[in-house]
Write a protein that holds these residues in place. Structure first.
Motif, mmCIF file in Angstrom:
data_model
loop_
_atom_site.group_PDB
_atom_site.id
_atom_site.type_symbol
_atom_site.label_atom_id
_atom_site.label_comp_id
_atom_site.label_asym_id
_atom_site.label_seq_id
_atom_site.Cartn_x
_atom_site.Cartn_y
_atom_site.Cartn_z
ATOM 1 N N ALA A 23 0.840 -1.212 0.000
ATOM 2 C CA ALA A 23 0.000 0.000 0.000
ATOM 3 C C ALA A 23 0.867 1.251 0.000
ATOM 4 C CB ALA A 23 -0.932 -0.031 1.211
ATOM 5 N N THR A 24 1.949 1.181 0.827
ATOM 6 C CA THR A 24 2.871 2.331 0.872
ATOM 7 C C THR A 24 3.509 2.569 -0.492
ATOM 8 O OG1 THR A 24 3.331 1.909 3.214
ATOM 9 C CG2 THR A 24 4.923 3.269 1.996
ATOM 10 N N LYS A 25 3.929 1.465 -1.111
ATOM 11 C CA LYS A 25 4.533 1.586 -2.420
ATOM 12 C C LYS A 25 3.547 2.141 -3.438
ATOM 13 C CE LYS A 25 7.108 -0.977 -5.904
ATOM 14 N NZ LYS A 25 7.637 -2.292 -6.328
ATOM 15 N N LEU A 26 2.298 1.633 -3.352
ATOM 16 C CA LEU A 26 1.265 2.145 -4.257
ATOM 17 C C LEU A 26 1.016 3.622 -4.022
ATOM 18 C CD1 LEU A 26 -1.347 -0.793 -4.204
ATOM 19 C CD2 LEU A 26 0.121 -0.105 -6.122
ATOM 20 N N ALA A 27 1.029 3.998 -2.733
ATOM 21 C CA ALA A 27 0.825 5.410 -2.404
ATOM 22 C C ALA A 27 1.969 6.261 -2.951
ATOM 23 C CB ALA A 27 0.694 5.581 -0.884
ATOM 24 N N GLN A 28 3.223 5.733 -2.816
ATOM 25 C CA GLN A 28 4.375 6.472 -3.353
ATOM 26 C C GLN A 28 4.295 6.596 -4.864
ATOM 27 O OE1 GLN A 28 7.690 4.202 -1.819
ATOM 28 N NE2 GLN A 28 7.684 5.287 0.187
ATOM 29 N N ASP A 29 3.937 5.463 -5.506
ATOM 30 C CA ASP A 29 3.800 5.517 -6.960
ATOM 31 C C ASP A 29 2.701 6.492 -7.374
ATOM 32 O OD1 ASP A 29 5.794 3.644 -7.131
ATOM 33 O OD2 ASP A 29 4.425 1.929 -7.395
ATOM 34 N N SER A 30 1.594 6.442 -6.625
ATOM 35 C CA SER A 30 0.495 7.365 -6.943
ATOM 36 C C SER A 30 0.913 8.810 -6.755
ATOM 37 C CB SER A 30 -0.716 7.047 -6.061
ATOM 38 O OG SER A 30 -1.195 5.743 -6.312
ATOM 39 N N GLN A 31 1.694 9.076 -5.671
ATOM 40 C CA GLN A 31 2.152 10.447 -5.421
ATOM 41 C C GLN A 31 3.081 10.928 -6.535
ATOM 42 O OE1 GLN A 31 1.058 12.399 -2.882
ATOM 43 N NE2 GLN A 31 2.127 14.017 -4.046
ATOM 44 N N GLN A 32 3.954 9.996 -6.990
ATOM 45 C CA GLN A 32 4.849 10.354 -8.084
ATOM 46 C C GLN A 32 4.054 10.699 -9.340
ATOM 47 O OE1 GLN A 32 7.594 7.089 -8.522
ATOM 48 N NE2 GLN A 32 8.788 7.643 -6.676
ATOM 49 N N ARG A 33 3.007 9.856 -9.593
ATOM 50 C CA ARG A 33 2.167 10.144 -10.761
ATOM 51 C C ARG A 33 1.428 11.467 -10.591
ATOM 52 N NH1 ARG A 33 1.230 4.502 -10.474
ATOM 53 N NH2 ARG A 33 -0.777 4.831 -9.389
ATOM 54 N N ILE A 34 0.986 11.715 -9.364
ATOM 55 C CA ILE A 34 0.303 12.988 -9.088
ATOM 56 C C ILE A 34 1.247 14.160 -9.311
ATOM 57 C CG2 ILE A 34 -0.708 14.396 -7.245
ATOM 58 C CD1 ILE A 34 -1.909 11.782 -6.133
ATOM 59 N N ASP A 35 2.503 14.015 -8.792
ATOM 60 C CA ASP A 35 3.496 15.085 -8.960
ATOM 61 C C ASP A 35 3.789 15.326 -10.438
ATOM 62 O OD1 ASP A 35 3.613 15.343 -6.236
ATOM 63 O OD2 ASP A 35 5.446 14.121 -6.009
ATOM 64 N N LYS A 36 3.951 14.234 -11.185
ATOM 65 C CA LYS A 36 4.212 14.382 -12.620
ATOM 66 C C LYS A 36 3.034 15.058 -13.321
ATOM 67 C CE LYS A 36 7.355 10.429 -13.094
ATOM 68 N NZ LYS A 36 7.571 9.111 -13.741
ATOM 69 N N THR A 37 1.820 14.601 -12.918
ATOM 70 C CA THR A 37 0.621 15.197 -13.522
ATOM 71 C C THR A 37 0.525 16.685 -13.181
ATOM 72 O OG1 THR A 37 -0.537 13.078 -13.378
ATOM 73 C CG2 THR A 37 -1.885 15.065 -13.688
ATOM 74 N N ALA A 38 0.855 17.027 -11.921
ATOM 75 C CA ALA A 38 0.819 18.432 -11.505
ATOM 76 C C ALA A 38 1.838 19.255 -12.286
ATOM 77 C CB ALA A 38 1.071 18.535 -9.993
ATOM 78 N N ASP A 39 3.043 18.699 -12.456
ATOM 79 C CA ASP A 39 4.079 19.409 -13.229
ATOM 80 C C ASP A 39 3.628 19.603 -14.672
ATOM 81 O OD1 ASP A 39 5.650 19.511 -10.985
ATOM 82 O OD2 ASP A 39 6.870 17.751 -11.525
ATOM 83 N N ALA A 40 3.075 18.518 -15.236
ATOM 84 C CA ALA A 40 2.612 18.618 -16.623
ATOM 85 C C ALA A 40 1.484 19.636 -16.747
ATOM 86 C CB ALA A 40 2.151 17.244 -17.118
ATOM 87 N N THR A 41 0.583 19.617 -15.719
ATOM 88 C CA THR A 41 -0.528 20.580 -15.746
ATOM 89 C C THR A 41 -0.014 22.012 -15.642
ATOM 90 O OG1 THR A 41 -1.987 18.944 -14.715
ATOM 91 C CG2 THR A 41 -2.664 21.254 -14.601
ATOM 92 N N SER A 42 0.967 22.222 -14.745
ATOM 93 C CA SER A 42 1.548 23.564 -14.585
ATOM 94 C C SER A 42 2.231 24.022 -15.876
ATOM 95 C CB SER A 42 2.543 23.564 -13.427
ATOM 96 O OG SER A 42 3.170 24.833 -13.311
#
Length: 253
Positions: free
Chosen positions: A38-57
């Protein structure tokens, strides 16, 4: 036998406890693994969120840049539309002017002929200096009007040049040698259109052109040296200086 039974029960109890402990350990390991996943999934999800946020910005920044560019292009296009409108108006004016060329050409030719006739009349009525040369210029103008190889702009140019030459006579001083009507060669001197004189080669006869009578009027000896000096000054043989000469005053209407 009873002692053995007790021992067996104890052993069974111990074995049961060990089994339960092993089961709990397995369950605990399973829970830990699930937490780790779950932690790993959360980390992966956060990384995807960060990438998505960067791409959105990045996309938002590019979008704002595009908006600015579009605003500039709209302003440029609006300005170009105004320029094109002005150009279209000028083109329309040029078309209208081109349409009147034939009409203008029909009008300009009679105008030039009138100008030449007026110039000839003026020369004949004017002080008779260099008359043959000036009348020949008029004849040349008429030849140019009849010459098919001469364009209308060139004809108009030479007509204006002839008028300009006549204007310059009124602003200049000139001396030259020519013959009188009786055939005698004398020295003429002209001061603009104010005074026109001649003097014989021997200096014994000096005369001034009388505008009222349209003829030569002989001058007294007191003007002999003045006219002689004026001839020399006009020829740049001596510096210009003050001389006393008879000048016919213009009459008012």
């Amino acid at each position: 036998m009873k002692r053995i039974a007790v021992s067996t029960a104890a052993v069974a109890s111990i074995l049961l406890g060990a089994t339960l402990a092993n089961a709990q350990d397995a369950r605990l390991k399973s829970i830990v693994e699930e937490v780790n996943q779950a932690t790993k999934l959360a980390q992966d999800s956060q990384q995807r969120i960060d990438k998505t946020a960067d791409a959105t910005s990045k996309l938002f920044t590019e979008y704002r840049t595009v908006l600015k560019t579009n605003a500039g292009l709209e302003a440029y296009n609006a300005q170009q539309k105004r320029v094109i409108k002005k150009q279209e108006e000028e083109i329309e004016k040029i078309k209208n002017s081109i349409g009147r060329i034939d009409e203008i050409k029909r009008q300009i030719t009679p105008l030039m002929l009138d100008m030449i006739s007026n110039l000839e009349e003026f020369i004949k009525a004017d002080v008779p200096f260099q008359r043959d040369e000036r009348l020949k210029r008029v004849d040349d103008l008429r030849d140019a009007m009849d010459d098919p190889n001469v364009s209308d702009p060139e004809r108009f140019r030479v007509v204006l040049e002839a008028f300009k030459a006549e204007t310059q006579y009124g602003r200049s001083v000139n001396a030259y040698e020519a013959a009188l009507d009786d055939g005698r060669t004398v020295n003429f001197v002209r001061i603009g259109r104010v005074g026109f004189y001649y003097q014989t080669k021997d200096g014994k006869e000096t005369a001034v052109w009388d505008k009222e009578s349209g003829s030569w009027k002989t001058l007294g000896d007191e003007y002999t040296n003045s006219v002689k000096n004026m001839i020399r000054m006009a020829r740049r043989q001596v510096p210009f200086d003050l001389v006393v000469l008879p000048v016919q005053a213009p009459k008012g209407k």
